[in-house]
Enzyme design. Structure first.
Site, PDB file in Angstrom:
ATOM      1  N   THR A  77       1.087  -1.026  -0.144  1.00  0.00           N
ATOM      2  CA  THR A  77       0.056   0.076   0.201  1.00  0.00           C
ATOM      3  C   THR A  77       0.921   1.314  -0.186  1.00  0.00           C
ATOM      4  O   THR A  77       2.195   1.208  -0.025  1.00  0.00           O
ATOM      5  CB  THR A  77      -0.856   0.049   1.314  1.00  0.00           C
ATOM      6  OG1 THR A  77      -0.158   0.293   2.380  1.00  0.00           O
ATOM      7  CG2 THR A  77      -1.674  -1.399   1.565  1.00  0.00           C
ATOM      8  N   CYS A  78       0.261   2.484  -0.028  1.00  0.00           N
ATOM      9  CA  CYS A  78       1.101   3.422   0.049  1.00  0.00           C
ATOM     10  C   CYS A  78       1.880   3.803   1.357  1.00  0.00           C
ATOM     11  O   CYS A  78       2.835   4.428   1.212  1.00  0.00           O
ATOM     12  CB  CYS A  78       0.036   4.961  -0.233  1.00  0.00           C
ATOM     13  SG  CYS A  78      -1.061   4.960   1.217  1.00  0.00           S
ATOM     14  N   GLN A 138      -7.737  -3.585   0.886  1.00  0.00           N
ATOM     15  CA  GLN A 138      -6.410  -3.940   0.617  1.00  0.00           C
ATOM     16  C   GLN A 138      -5.761  -5.339   1.020  1.00  0.00           C
ATOM     17  O   GLN A 138      -5.197  -6.021   0.207  1.00  0.00           O
ATOM     18  CB  GLN A 138      -5.181  -2.844   1.202  1.00  0.00           C
ATOM     19  CG  GLN A 138      -5.749  -1.432   0.552  1.00  0.00           C
ATOM     20  CD  GLN A 138      -4.847  -0.110   1.377  1.00  0.00           C
ATOM     21  OE1 GLN A 138      -4.656  -0.200   2.668  1.00  0.00           O
ATOM     22  NE2 GLN A 138      -4.687   0.893   0.730  1.00  0.00           N
ATOM     23  N   ALA A 169      -7.629   7.152 -11.446  1.00  0.00           N
ATOM     24  CA  ALA A 169      -9.045   6.534 -11.452  1.00  0.00           C
ATOM     25  C   ALA A 169      -9.040   5.318 -10.963  1.00  0.00           C
ATOM     26  O   ALA A 169      -9.792   4.360 -11.099  1.00  0.00           O
ATOM     27  CB  ALA A 169      -9.552   6.475 -12.830  1.00  0.00           C
ATOM     28  N   GLY A 170      -7.975   4.960  -9.926  1.00  0.00           N
ATOM     29  CA  GLY A 170      -7.756   3.678  -9.305  1.00  0.00           C
ATOM     30  C   GLY A 170      -8.626   3.843  -8.072  1.00  0.00           C
ATOM     31  O   GLY A 170      -9.621   4.570  -7.995  1.00  0.00           O
ATOM     32  N   SER A 171      -8.501   2.672  -7.141  1.00  0.00           N
ATOM     33  CA  SER A 171      -9.365   2.604  -5.970  1.00  0.00           C
ATOM     34  C   SER A 171      -9.409   3.950  -5.135  1.00  0.00           C
ATOM     35  O   SER A 171     -10.323   4.466  -4.485  1.00  0.00           O
ATOM     36  CB  SER A 171      -9.240   1.426  -5.287  1.00  0.00           C
ATOM     37  OG  SER A 171      -7.663   1.457  -4.798  1.00  0.00           O
ATOM     38  N   SER A 182      -8.166   7.037  -6.055  1.00  0.00           N
ATOM     39  CA  SER A 182      -8.716   8.112  -6.513  1.00  0.00           C
ATOM     40  C   SER A 182     -10.302   8.127  -6.753  1.00  0.00           C
ATOM     41  O   SER A 182     -10.926   9.261  -6.598  1.00  0.00           O
ATOM     42  CB  SER A 182      -8.148   8.057  -8.045  1.00  0.00           C
ATOM     43  OG  SER A 182      -6.762   8.203  -7.909  1.00  0.00           O
TER      44      SER A 182
END
Length: 447
Positions: A49-50, A120, A190-192, A194
């Site tokens: 993850t980020c 996630q 446009a991912g989860s 975003s």
């Protein structure tokens, strides 16, 4: 299953290191396969993850497993092993279970209590299943972690006290650049993450929203979901020009380099003029999308993961955290007991199978000695012998299952195998584990 976790997160590494270590493109897939191919690892899963990178593995050797997984993380992240090691954490067996349960409940998140981590973890399990690197052990672990996370959110108020990273980030934006409602906004990606950001903006009162993405079809799909009266698509290459026409930018693309340059932000600020509210940029990407020098520009407000980490000094109510901590502790104890009890099951099955074989052999011998025995007498003798064996085995097998659920319970299974001289091959045949080997990953498993 000997569970090992090797990883780094916002708790152990500065954002700069996390940014350099970020795994993008096909790197996570290659890392998964390389981990599962090592001599010490039977199963592997990756949580990426980020703000965390964690390898979960079923290993047969602790020290060798730590060394191999650490080396793989360094190799695939591109961060020197010596530097990376100082930021890594290692959890083993029950501590590893405690860690993933805490992660699932949001206790280890940058914003304590946020629920996005559940999705996630679900994605991490699905990825490991798709790549055939997760077997029964990791399937059971992740599925239970998801159940524990859901329990924590349903039985406590931690989900109300905690927030998603998007929500918390927008709170920081509002504190520095005014209310979100009525702002003109641009979402890049446009991912989860975003998509969550775009939906959150609409709920917050944004009625003029641009969506830019490398794949236009995904941006168009998001516009369809949000409604064309609220959202519009924008070509990605036009983002620099659009900065002057919006009040707020949220970016989370997963790109490997800077997406929004400082000079483009500076030009947009100059066009907006000195009397305008600050151009707010919320960067939720790792590695970062927005040039970090934007922090130094007058007329611009940059909120990124590093500033969010510093800003989140306030945590949820202590009562909720304490309650979730208790839930995690109870669930870890129950999971460990169930795992230990499951390990002894093959020994108990093998013992009863051996006893059944002995009964069958003795009854066969009786038939040869008393061939004229009538069916009624034979049936009564057969039932009596089996009843005696069942009664003799009942107490020790029930008790050994109870003892096996306690820490160190594996020794009772070993004692049972030794006392009854059970064939190791028979025990391993029941468990599906080859003699002298670790359980092999399976391609299946429930999602």
């Amino acid at each position: 299953m000997s569970l090992l976790v090797v990883g780094l997160s916002h708790r152990t590494a500065p954002v700069g290191v996390l940014e350099r270590a970020a795994l993008t493109g096909d790197v996570p897939t290659r890392l998964l396969h390389d981990a599962a191919a090592t001599t010490t690892v039977a199963e592997a899963a990756l949580v990426n993850t980020c703000n965390r990178i964690e390898l979960y593995a079923d290993v047969d050797k602790f020290h060798a497993g730590v060394a191999e997984l650490s080396l793989l993380l360094a190799h695939h992240s591109g961060v020197d092993l010596e530097e990376l090691t100082s930021h890594l954490y290692v959890h083993y067996e029950d501590r590893a279970v405690h860690h993933i349960f805490s992660v699932a409940c949001g206790l280890d998140s940058m914003v304590v209590g946020e629920g996005q981590i559940l999705g996630q973890l679900r994605d991490a399990l699905a990825k490991a299943q798709d790549e055939h690197t997760a077997g029964r052990g990791l399937n059971e672990l992740f599925q239970q972690a998801l159940r524990v996370g859901k329990r924590a959110h349903s039985e406590t108020g931690i989900d109300k006290a905690g927030q998603s990273l998007v929500t918390f980030g927008l709170e920081q934006v509002a504190a520095g650049a005014g209310e979100i409602a009525g702002k003109r906004a641009l979402v890049v990606g446009a991912g989860s993450m975003s998509s969550l950001a775009a939906a959150t903006l609409v709920r917050a009162g944004v009625t003029d929203l641009l969506i830019a993405n490398r794949t236009p079809a995904r941006a168009e799909r998001l516009v369809e979901i949000l409604g064309p009266d609220v959202a519009r698509t924008l070509d990605l290459e036009k983002v620099p020009d659009a900065l002057a026409d919006v009040d707020l930018v949220i970016s989370c693309t997963g790109a490997s380099g800077v997406v929004i340059k400082a000079e483009d932000v500076a030009a947009a600020v100059a066009t907006r003029g000195p009397s305008a509210q600050p151009l707010a940029l919320l960067d939720l990407a790792m590695p970062r999308d927005v040039d970090h020098t934007v922090h130094e520009l007058d007329g611009a407000l940059l909120v990124d993961l590093e500033s969010l980490s510093h800003a989140h000094a306030a945590s949820p109510g202590a009562g909720d955290v304490d309650e979730v901590t208790r839930i995690v502790s109870d669930e870890v104890t129950a999971f460990g007991a169930a795992q230990r009890a499951a390990r002894i099951a093959p020994t108990v099955v093998a013992l009863r199978s051996m006893a059944s074989d002995v009964v069958a052999a003795e009854l066969g011998r009786l038939d040869s000695r008393l061939p004229d025995l009538d069916e009624r007498s034979r049936a009564e003798i057969t039932q009596t012998v089996r009843r005696v064996v069942d009664k003799l085995l009942h107490a020790p097998t029930v008790r050994v299952k109870q003892l096996a659920a306690e820490p160190g319970g594996a020794s009772y299974a070993e004692a049972l195998r030794e006392l009854f001289d059970l064939d190791p091959a028979a025990v391993h045949a029941v468990s599906g584990t080859p003699v002298g080997g670790a359980p092999q990953p399976s391609a299946g498993g429930t999602r």
